[in-house]
Design a protein around this motif. Structure first.
Motif, PDB file in Angstrom:
ATOM      1  N   TYR A 279       0.833  -1.217   0.000  1.00  0.00           N
ATOM      2  CA  TYR A 279       0.000   0.000   0.000  1.00  0.00           C
ATOM      3  C   TYR A 279       0.863   1.262   0.000  1.00  0.00           C
ATOM      4  O   TYR A 279       0.505   2.273  -0.614  1.00  0.00           O
ATOM      5  CB  TYR A 279      -0.932  -0.014   1.204  1.00  0.00           C
ATOM      6  CG  TYR A 279      -1.981  -1.098   1.132  1.00  0.00           C
ATOM      7  CD1 TYR A 279      -3.078  -0.982   0.282  1.00  0.00           C
ATOM      8  CD2 TYR A 279      -1.867  -2.259   1.887  1.00  0.00           C
ATOM      9  CE1 TYR A 279      -4.039  -1.984   0.197  1.00  0.00           C
ATOM     10  CE2 TYR A 279      -2.824  -3.270   1.810  1.00  0.00           C
ATOM     11  CZ  TYR A 279      -3.907  -3.124   0.964  1.00  0.00           C
ATOM     12  OH  TYR A 279      -4.848  -4.109   0.877  1.00  0.00           O
TER      13      TYR A 279
ATOM     14  N   LEU B 232       1.991   1.646  -3.471  1.00  0.00           N
ATOM     15  CA  LEU B 232       0.873   2.079  -4.303  1.00  0.00           C
ATOM     16  C   LEU B 232       0.637   3.580  -4.142  1.00  0.00           C
ATOM     17  O   LEU B 232       0.393   4.293  -5.132  1.00  0.00           O
ATOM     18  CB  LEU B 232      -0.390   1.294  -3.920  1.00  0.00           C
ATOM     19  CG  LEU B 232      -1.646   1.588  -4.743  1.00  0.00           C
ATOM     20  CD1 LEU B 232      -1.423   1.247  -6.210  1.00  0.00           C
ATOM     21  CD2 LEU B 232      -2.833   0.799  -4.194  1.00  0.00           C
ATOM     22  N   ASP B 233       0.725   4.093  -2.899  1.00  0.00           N
ATOM     23  CA  ASP B 233       0.548   5.534  -2.666  1.00  0.00           C
ATOM     24  C   ASP B 233       1.604   6.339  -3.431  1.00  0.00           C
ATOM     25  O   ASP B 233       1.284   7.363  -4.056  1.00  0.00           O
ATOM     26  CB  ASP B 233       0.645   5.839  -1.168  1.00  0.00           C
ATOM     27  CG  ASP B 233      -0.564   5.312  -0.397  1.00  0.00           C
ATOM     28  OD1 ASP B 233      -1.614   5.061  -1.043  1.00  0.00           O
ATOM     29  OD2 ASP B 233      -0.459   5.132   0.824  1.00  0.00           O
TER      30      ASP B 233
ATOM     31  N   VAL C 230       3.412   5.391  -6.118  1.00  0.00           N
ATOM     32  CA  VAL C 230       3.193   5.278  -7.569  1.00  0.00           C
ATOM     33  C   VAL C 230       2.031   6.166  -7.997  1.00  0.00           C
ATOM     34  O   VAL C 230       2.072   6.803  -9.057  1.00  0.00           O
ATOM     35  CB  VAL C 230       2.944   3.802  -7.960  1.00  0.00           C
ATOM     36  CG1 VAL C 230       2.448   3.697  -9.402  1.00  0.00           C
ATOM     37  CG2 VAL C 230       4.214   2.984  -7.789  1.00  0.00           C
ATOM     38  N   ASN C 231       0.974   6.231  -7.176  1.00  0.00           N
ATOM     39  CA  ASN C 231      -0.172   7.098  -7.495  1.00  0.00           C
ATOM     40  C   ASN C 231       0.237   8.563  -7.538  1.00  0.00           C
ATOM     41  O   ASN C 231      -0.267   9.341  -8.354  1.00  0.00           O
ATOM     42  CB  ASN C 231      -1.292   6.887  -6.477  1.00  0.00           C
ATOM     43  CG  ASN C 231      -2.025   5.576  -6.699  1.00  0.00           C
ATOM     44  OD1 ASN C 231      -1.985   5.015  -7.790  1.00  0.00           O
ATOM     45  ND2 ASN C 231      -2.691   5.080  -5.668  1.00  0.00           N
TER      46      ASN C 231
ATOM     47  N   LEU D  71       1.952   9.035 -10.770  1.00  0.00           N
ATOM     48  CA  LEU D  71       0.969   8.939 -11.848  1.00  0.00           C
ATOM     49  C   LEU D  71       0.176  10.237 -11.971  1.00  0.00           C
ATOM     50  O   LEU D  71      -0.062  10.733 -13.091  1.00  0.00           O
ATOM     51  CB  LEU D  71       0.031   7.755 -11.587  1.00  0.00           C
ATOM     52  CG  LEU D  71      -1.089   7.523 -12.603  1.00  0.00           C
ATOM     53  CD1 LEU D  71      -0.517   7.284 -13.991  1.00  0.00           C
ATOM     54  CD2 LEU D  71      -1.963   6.344 -12.184  1.00  0.00           C
TER      55      LEU D  71
ATOM     56  N   TYR E  78       3.734   4.017 -15.159  1.00  0.00           N
ATOM     57  CA  TYR E  78       3.236   4.020 -13.774  1.00  0.00           C
ATOM     58  C   TYR E  78       1.963   3.175 -13.648  1.00  0.00           C
ATOM     59  O   TYR E  78       1.730   2.530 -12.623  1.00  0.00           O
ATOM     60  CB  TYR E  78       2.992   5.447 -13.291  1.00  0.00           C
ATOM     61  CG  TYR E  78       4.269   6.214 -13.029  1.00  0.00           C
ATOM     62  CD1 TYR E  78       5.258   5.689 -12.199  1.00  0.00           C
ATOM     63  CD2 TYR E  78       4.504   7.456 -13.626  1.00  0.00           C
ATOM     64  CE1 TYR E  78       6.440   6.388 -11.974  1.00  0.00           C
ATOM     65  CE2 TYR E  78       5.687   8.153 -13.404  1.00  0.00           C
ATOM     66  CZ  TYR E  78       6.651   7.611 -12.581  1.00  0.00           C
ATOM     67  OH  TYR E  78       7.826   8.291 -12.353  1.00  0.00           O
ATOM     68  N   GLN E  79       1.117   3.160 -14.706  1.00  0.00           N
ATOM     69  CA  GLN E  79      -0.065   2.287 -14.689  1.00  0.00           C
ATOM     70  C   GLN E  79       0.344   0.819 -14.648  1.00  0.00           C
ATOM     71  O   GLN E  79      -0.304  -0.003 -13.994  1.00  0.00           O
ATOM     72  CB  GLN E  79      -0.934   2.560 -15.922  1.00  0.00           C
ATOM     73  CG  GLN E  79      -1.743   3.842 -15.836  1.00  0.00           C
ATOM     74  CD  GLN E  79      -2.534   4.122 -17.111  1.00  0.00           C
ATOM     75  OE1 GLN E  79      -2.136   3.704 -18.200  1.00  0.00           O
ATOM     76  NE2 GLN E  79      -3.632   4.837 -16.985  1.00  0.00           N
TER      77      GLN E  79
ATOM     78  N   GLN F 258       1.307   0.101 -11.176  1.00  0.00           N
ATOM     79  CA  GLN F 258       0.066   0.081 -10.389  1.00  0.00           C
ATOM     80  C   GLN F 258      -0.646  -1.266 -10.555  1.00  0.00           C
ATOM     81  O   GLN F 258      -1.101  -1.881  -9.576  1.00  0.00           O
ATOM     82  CB  GLN F 258      -0.821   1.230 -10.879  1.00  0.00           C
ATOM     83  CG  GLN F 258      -2.007   1.547 -10.000  1.00  0.00           C
ATOM     84  CD  GLN F 258      -2.856   2.660 -10.628  1.00  0.00           C
ATOM     85  OE1 GLN F 258      -3.244   2.582 -11.787  1.00  0.00           O
ATOM     86  NE2 GLN F 258      -3.123   3.707  -9.853  1.00  0.00           N
ATOM     87  N   SER F 259      -0.732  -1.751 -11.782  1.00  0.00           N
ATOM     88  CA  SER F 259      -1.386  -3.035 -12.046  1.00  0.00           C
ATOM     89  C   SER F 259      -0.667  -4.176 -11.334  1.00  0.00           C
ATOM     90  O   SER F 259      -1.294  -5.070 -10.766  1.00  0.00           O
ATOM     91  CB  SER F 259      -1.417  -3.298 -13.557  1.00  0.00           C
ATOM     92  OG  SER F 259      -1.993  -4.545 -13.854  1.00  0.00           O
TER      93      SER F 259
ATOM     94  N   TYR G 156      -1.457  -4.160  -7.535  1.00  0.00           N
ATOM     95  CA  TYR G 156      -2.782  -4.730  -7.247  1.00  0.00           C
ATOM     96  C   TYR G 156      -2.755  -6.250  -7.375  1.00  0.00           C
ATOM     97  O   TYR G 156      -3.413  -6.965  -6.601  1.00  0.00           O
ATOM     98  CB  TYR G 156      -3.833  -4.136  -8.182  1.00  0.00           C
ATOM     99  CG  TYR G 156      -4.339  -2.779  -7.747  1.00  0.00           C
ATOM    100  CD1 TYR G 156      -4.955  -2.611  -6.496  1.00  0.00           C
ATOM    101  CD2 TYR G 156      -4.207  -1.652  -8.563  1.00  0.00           C
ATOM    102  CE1 TYR G 156      -5.415  -1.369  -6.091  1.00  0.00           C
ATOM    103  CE2 TYR G 156      -4.657  -0.405  -8.158  1.00  0.00           C
ATOM    104  CZ  TYR G 156      -5.263  -0.274  -6.922  1.00  0.00           C
ATOM    105  OH  TYR G 156      -5.717   0.957  -6.517  1.00  0.00           O
TER     106      TYR G 156
ATOM    107  N   SER H  18      -6.379  -5.253 -11.026  1.00  0.00           N
ATOM    108  CA  SER H  18      -5.105  -5.373 -11.736  1.00  0.00           C
ATOM    109  C   SER H  18      -5.331  -5.580 -13.228  1.00  0.00           C
ATOM    110  O   SER H  18      -4.735  -4.910 -14.068  1.00  0.00           O
ATOM    111  CB  SER H  18      -4.291  -6.531 -11.154  1.00  0.00           C
ATOM    112  OG  SER H  18      -3.121  -6.742 -11.910  1.00  0.00           O
TER     113      SER H  18
END
Length: 652
Positions: free
Chosen positions: A62, A65-66, A68-69, A72, A87-88, A91-92, A95, A104
């Motif tokens: 997590y 993920l934060d 990378v977001n 993004l 970055y997507q 992200q995939s 997930y 994902s």
């Protein structure tokens, strides 16, 4: 005194501060998320992300993920399309690591829609993520399509199906295909590969409930991986060590599950506990269905041994099963626990949950599995045909090379003849001829070995095609059981008979030493026996004479010929002898002289009705035979005789 003490305290605090600062610096250097942030651009971050082992050891998925977001959102603000896609992709993957396969694959599929604009590295990573997600979501038809595209793009050499067959419940077929594909590719010195191979074979056997044999394979795999990890002479990367330790954890977990199937609970416990510990330490914080499965097996062992509270403690831990079979198993174990502790209300509640899950699965599980199996079989047949075409091309190239070598040999011999004209070059020519002959022998030996290997592979392909046709026949049998219409059943049975006739061709091919032709006497006998076993009525009272000795046909002629003969023999058994005639006779005559051939089929049954011409236009069997005879560049002739009927045609 006081001044000296003060100086000492100052020095003491300076040392403590220095050590604390050094620890902070070391901690920052070990923090993979910080190092990810320190990469100079998105390309370096992508490479660092996918090549870093244990990236979730310090910071959770997590946290990643934060971060990378954040990147993004920055890329979207400046409309940097290249950075957005990379970055997507990260992200995939995160997930997927969290077990959220729907989210994902949704992100990865958005990238798939614009795949033509992606660079090769991003495209390959995207295909791998989609492939893995479809496997977890049990969308096997789509998974095969993705694998086909990966092969076409050069990301993989070939398509494999054994993991999909196992997921569909065909564990034995999965194991046989896996052994055929993998055994000859693993070197005896590849300890990690041998450990992985034995673990996978054992896993298929375990799913097939062959626990004792599976246990033997798992223990072989454990021996190989222990030697690999203890071998200090071979330098291993951090990623290789992590993969080896995770494999060891999986093998020990499988040993524990094998002992559980054998009801040897005391032996299973230490392996399951050690497996959970090893995988937890080395999977980098990713979601692991392996840990869930081993934890459920551990709880099952404790329940069987009467350690109810220990089992409850494991089941109440942070187990988050995603696969339906693990959800059902957890509910079953909780129901068993509450039943043992006489809390029947809760036990019933968990059993009802399983009933609801099973009901929802049973509504469409059978038809979905048949549909997916049919889709996979279709792709495997196409893949087999593609392999056959490739092998034919390679064999043709080998023949051309051999012909070129022969031409070179001829030139060498001509040159030797000219050198013999001069006495001074006699010794030189003699020595050169010996050397040339050795070279020729070596080259011929290499080419002959290559042709033997190609023939072996071609036989293996014909064997697979025969197996795939048998699978089609099995699918038709399965459909027959689910069909009530007699006409539909009859049509399906005829289809099965025709598929078997084609399968027999491929069986004869891979059993022959010569893969180019089929010996027809033996093939006709096998085909007649196959049809006779289906039509028991009257079959034992018919005298069958086959005259096809020394006749050989290639596959292009043998297949239509086999289908024609299948129709004729089937019709004779079905219609020619309705009263079980004692002196029934069938005569099959096949001759081939050079490029010309002659076929004749007669029986002494009741013959054809007066409306034969009308039946020719309406009968599907006769129309099929006419089309097949046309393929042989001939015309089917039908003669009524005093006893029965005669079919004949000439062919090239």
């Amino acid at each position: 005194m006081a001044k000296t003490l003060g100086n000492f305290l100052i020095l003491f605090f300076l040392v403590i501060s220095y050590n604390a600062g050094a620890q902070v610096i070391d901690s920052l250097e070990d923090n993979l998320l910080v190092r990810f942030q320190q990469q100079s651009d998105v390309n370096d971050r992508l490479t660092f992300f996918f090549n870093t082992a244990n990236r979730y050891n310090v910071n959770s998925a997590y946290d990643w993920l934060d971060q990378v977001n954040v990147y993004l959102n920055q890329a979207e603000k400046i409309q940097d399309s290249t950075s957005i896609r990379r970055y997507q992709l990260m992200q995939s993957q995160i997930y997927y690591d969290l077990g959220d396969y729907d989210k994902s694959v949704a992100i990865a599929n958005d990238l798939y829609k614009i795949r033509e604009g992606l660079d090769r590295q991003t495209k390959q990573l995207m295909f791998d993520i989609i492939d893995n997600n479809y496997g977890q979501l049990q969308l096997y038809g789509k998974q095969v399509e993705i694998r086909q595209q990966k092969r076409d793009l050069g990301f993989t050499k070939n398509i494999t199906f054994y993991d999909i067959y196992s997921n569909l419940g065909l564990h034995r077929k999965a194991m046989e295909d896996y052994i055929m594909d993998m055994k000859r590719t693993i070197d005896d010195s590849d300890l990690f590969g041998l450990a992985k191979y034995n673990n996978q074979v054992g896993y298929y056997l375990l799913l097939d409930k062959s626990s004792s044999v599976a246990l033997s394979n798992f223990k072989k795999g454990k021996g190989y991986i222990d030697v690999y990890l203890n071998d200090v002479t071979e330098v291993k990367t951090e990623k290789e060590l992590q993969n080896a330790k995770i494999l060891k954890g999986e093998i020990e977990g499988n040993i524990g599950k094998a002992y559980l199937q054998l009801k040897q609970f005391e032996e299973a416990l230490p392996y399951l506990e050690n497996s959970i510990s090893i995988i937890n330490e080395n999977n980098g914080g990713q979601y692991s269905e392996e840990i869930v499965g081993n934890s459920l097996a551990l709880a099952d062992c404790h329940l069987q041994k009467g350690n109810y509270e220990k089992a409850k403690e494991i089941l109440n831990s942070r187990l988050r099963p995603i696969k339906l079979e693990n959800i059902v198993r957890k509910n079953r174990l909780l129901a068993a626990y509450y039943d043992k502790t006489k809390d029947y209300k809760r036990a019933t509640s968990y059993l009802k949950q399983n009933v609801r899950i099973n009901d929802s699965l049973n509504l469409n599980d059978s038809s979905l599995k048949k549909q997916q199996l049919s889709t996979v079989a279709k792709y495997e047949i196409e893949n087999s045909k593609r392999m056959i075409d490739a092998q034919k091309l390679e064999m043709e190239q080998a023949r051309n090379e051999m012909q070129a070598k022969d031409e070179q040999i001829n030139l060498v011999f001509i040159s030797l003849i000219f050198t013999l004209l001069g006495f001074a070059g006699l010794v030189y020519a003699y020595l050169k001829s010996i050397k040339t002959q050795r070279l020729i022998a070596d080259q011929k030996h290499i080419i002959e070995n290559s042709l033997v290997e190609k023939d072996s592979l071609l036989k293996e392909i014909h064997h697979r095609v025969k197996n795939n046709l048998q699978m089609v026949s099995s699918l038709l049998s399965l459909q027959t059981k689910n069909t009530r219409s007699k006409a539909a059943i009859a049509a399906l049975e005829e289809g099965k008979s025709r598929v078997k006739a084609m399968a027999l061709i491929h069986q004869k091919l891979y059993q022959n030493d010569d893969l180019s032709v089929i010996e027809m006497q033996g093939y006709i006998e096998s085909l007649v026996n196959s049809v006779q076993s289906v039509f028991k009525k009257g079959g034992h009272n018919i005298n069958i004479t086959i005259d096809a000795e020394s006749v050989e046909l290639d596959i292009d002629r043998a297949i239509p010929f086999g289908l024609i003969l299948n129709e004729l023999v089937s019709n004779t058994f079905k219609y020619a002898f309705p009263e079980d005639k004692e002196d029934g006779k069938i005569y099959i005559h096949l001759r081939k002289n050079g490029e010309q051939g002659f076929f004749e089929y007669t029986d002494n049954g009741i013959g054809l009705s007066d409306d034969t011409d009308e039946r020719v236009n309406s009968s599907m069997g006769i129309r099929l035979m006419n089309r097949l005879v046309n393929q042989l560049q001939s015309t089917l002739n039908i003669d009524k005789t005093t006893e029965g009927v005669r079919f004949w045609f000439n062919f090239k």
